[in-house]
Design a protein around this motif. Structure first.
Motif, mmCIF file in Angstrom:
data_model
loop_
_atom_site.group_PDB
_atom_site.id
_atom_site.type_symbol
_atom_site.label_atom_id
_atom_site.label_comp_id
_atom_site.label_asym_id
_atom_site.label_seq_id
_atom_site.Cartn_x
_atom_site.Cartn_y
_atom_site.Cartn_z
ATOM 1 N N LEU A 1 0.835 -1.203 0.000
ATOM 2 C CA LEU A 1 0.000 0.000 0.000
ATOM 3 C C LEU A 1 0.866 1.249 0.000
ATOM 4 N N ALA A 2 1.947 1.228 0.745
ATOM 5 C CA ALA A 2 2.863 2.373 0.771
ATOM 6 C C ALA A 2 3.506 2.572 -0.594
ATOM 7 N N GLN A 3 3.899 1.470 -1.256
ATOM 8 C CA GLN A 3 4.471 1.571 -2.611
ATOM 9 C C GLN A 3 3.436 2.149 -3.584
ATOM 10 N N THR A 4 2.209 1.668 -3.458
ATOM 11 C CA THR A 4 1.138 2.180 -4.334
ATOM 12 C C THR A 4 0.909 3.669 -4.085
ATOM 13 N N LEU A 5 0.909 4.071 -2.837
ATOM 14 C CA LEU A 5 0.722 5.495 -2.525
ATOM 15 C C LEU A 5 1.887 6.332 -3.050
ATOM 16 N N ARG A 6 3.122 5.818 -2.945
ATOM 17 C CA ARG A 6 4.272 6.547 -3.494
ATOM 18 C C ARG A 6 4.152 6.685 -5.006
ATOM 19 N N ALA A 7 3.776 5.584 -5.681
ATOM 20 C CA ALA A 7 3.622 5.633 -7.145
ATOM 21 C C ALA A 7 2.507 6.593 -7.534
ATOM 22 N N THR A 8 1.416 6.565 -6.766
ATOM 23 C CA THR A 8 0.298 7.483 -7.050
ATOM 24 C C THR A 8 0.726 8.926 -6.839
ATOM 25 N N THR A 9 1.473 9.186 -5.768
ATOM 26 C CA THR A 9 1.963 10.532 -5.502
ATOM 27 C C THR A 9 2.876 11.006 -6.630
ATOM 28 N N LYS A 10 3.746 10.111 -7.080
ATOM 29 C CA LYS A 10 4.654 10.453 -8.185
ATOM 30 C C LYS A 10 3.865 10.733 -9.461
ATOM 31 N N LEU A 11 2.856 9.901 -9.752
ATOM 32 C CA LEU A 11 2.022 10.092 -10.951
ATOM 33 C C LEU A 11 1.267 11.415 -10.889
ATOM 34 N N VAL A 12 0.709 11.723 -9.725
ATOM 35 C CA VAL A 12 -0.019 12.986 -9.559
ATOM 36 C C VAL A 12 0.930 14.165 -9.739
ATOM 37 N N ALA A 13 2.138 14.053 -9.228
ATOM 38 C CA ALA A 13 3.117 15.135 -9.389
ATOM 39 C C ALA A 13 3.480 15.323 -10.858
ATOM 40 N N GLU A 14 3.680 14.216 -11.587
ATOM 41 C CA GLU A 14 4.012 14.323 -13.016
ATOM 42 C C GLU A 14 2.846 14.907 -13.813
ATOM 43 N N VAL A 15 1.635 14.452 -13.498
ATOM 44 C CA VAL A 15 0.454 15.001 -14.188
ATOM 45 C C VAL A 15 0.326 16.494 -13.902
ATOM 46 N N THR A 16 0.562 16.877 -12.663
ATOM 47 C CA THR A 16 0.488 18.296 -12.304
ATOM 48 C C THR A 16 1.552 19.090 -13.059
ATOM 49 N N ASP A 17 2.777 18.541 -13.128
ATOM 50 C CA ASP A 17 3.852 19.229 -13.847
ATOM 51 C C ASP A 17 3.517 19.419 -15.321
ATOM 52 N N GLN A 18 2.834 18.439 -15.915
ATOM 53 C CA GLN A 18 2.478 18.550 -17.334
ATOM 54 C C GLN A 18 1.194 19.337 -17.543
ATOM 55 N N ALA A 19 0.271 19.262 -16.588
ATOM 56 C CA ALA A 19 -1.030 19.910 -16.757
ATOM 57 C C ALA A 19 -0.944 21.422 -16.591
ATOM 58 N N VAL A 20 -0.105 21.889 -15.716
ATOM 59 C CA VAL A 20 -0.023 23.328 -15.469
ATOM 60 C C VAL A 20 0.389 24.086 -16.745
ATOM 61 N N PRO A 21 1.442 23.673 -17.464
ATOM 62 C CA PRO A 21 1.754 24.375 -18.712
ATOM 63 C C PRO A 21 0.648 24.227 -19.763
ATOM 64 N N LEU A 22 0.020 23.036 -19.820
ATOM 65 C CA LEU A 22 -1.075 22.852 -20.782
ATOM 66 C C LEU A 22 -2.239 23.777 -20.469
ATOM 67 N N LEU A 23 -2.558 23.912 -19.204
ATOM 68 C CA LEU A 23 -3.641 24.824 -18.822
ATOM 69 C C LEU A 23 -3.275 26.270 -19.132
#
Length: 151
Positions: free
Chosen positions: A32-54
């Motif tokens: 569960l901790a690994q899944t949460l870390r991967a989810t956190t990393k994915l959300v951070a990457e999506v945020t990094d890409q979404a902000v310039p797109l927005l």
């Protein structure tokens, strides 16, 4: 030797059961901790890409709004020019239309009047009406065939 009583065996079984249960729970918590870390990393990457797109989308929308405002201004100018041209056309037609028709009719009448008084020009033959279904006598047919030929 010491004999193990039934309560001690039961206690050992319960302890082993709890150890296995705690091990499974520890493995589940690690995953569960690994899944949460991967989810956190994915959300951070999506945020990094979404902000310039927005930001790009926002600037595109602003640009489109500016262009729409320009097109709206052009359309209103074209509508004004069209109404002015219509008014000018109506004014010119009412001002010059009647007198020009009268001058043209007068000129036509003068030409007709002068055209009929010339002595050197022979008078034109009256036009004949064609009746569908009737034949022309042969004497008139030969005249008709020679009409367009010059001597």
């Amino acid at each position: 030797m010491h004999t193990v009583s039934g309560g001690e065996v039961a206690g050992i079984l319960v302890a082993v059961f709890w150890a296995i249960l705690v091990s499974f729970l520890a493995v589940a918590l690690v995953r569960l901790a690994q899944t949460l870390r991967a989810t956190t990393k994915l959300v951070a990457e999506v945020t990094d890409q979404a902000v310039p797109l927005l930001a790009d989308a926002s600037s595109a929308v602003r640009s489109a709004q500016t262009q729409i405002d320009r097109v709206d201004a052009i359309a209103s100018d074209v509508q004004e020019v069209t109404s002015n041209a219509s008014a000018l056309s109506t004014t010119v037609a009412s001002t010059f239309g009647g007198p020009l028709v009268k001058v043209a009719a007068f000129g036509y009448g003068v030409r007709r009047a002068l055209g009929g008084r010339r002595d050197d020009v022979p008078a034109k033959e009256p036009r004949r009406t064609v009746i569908v279904g009737r034949t022309v006598p042969s004497a008139r047919r030969s005249k008709r065939n020679n009409r367009g030929k010059k001597d």
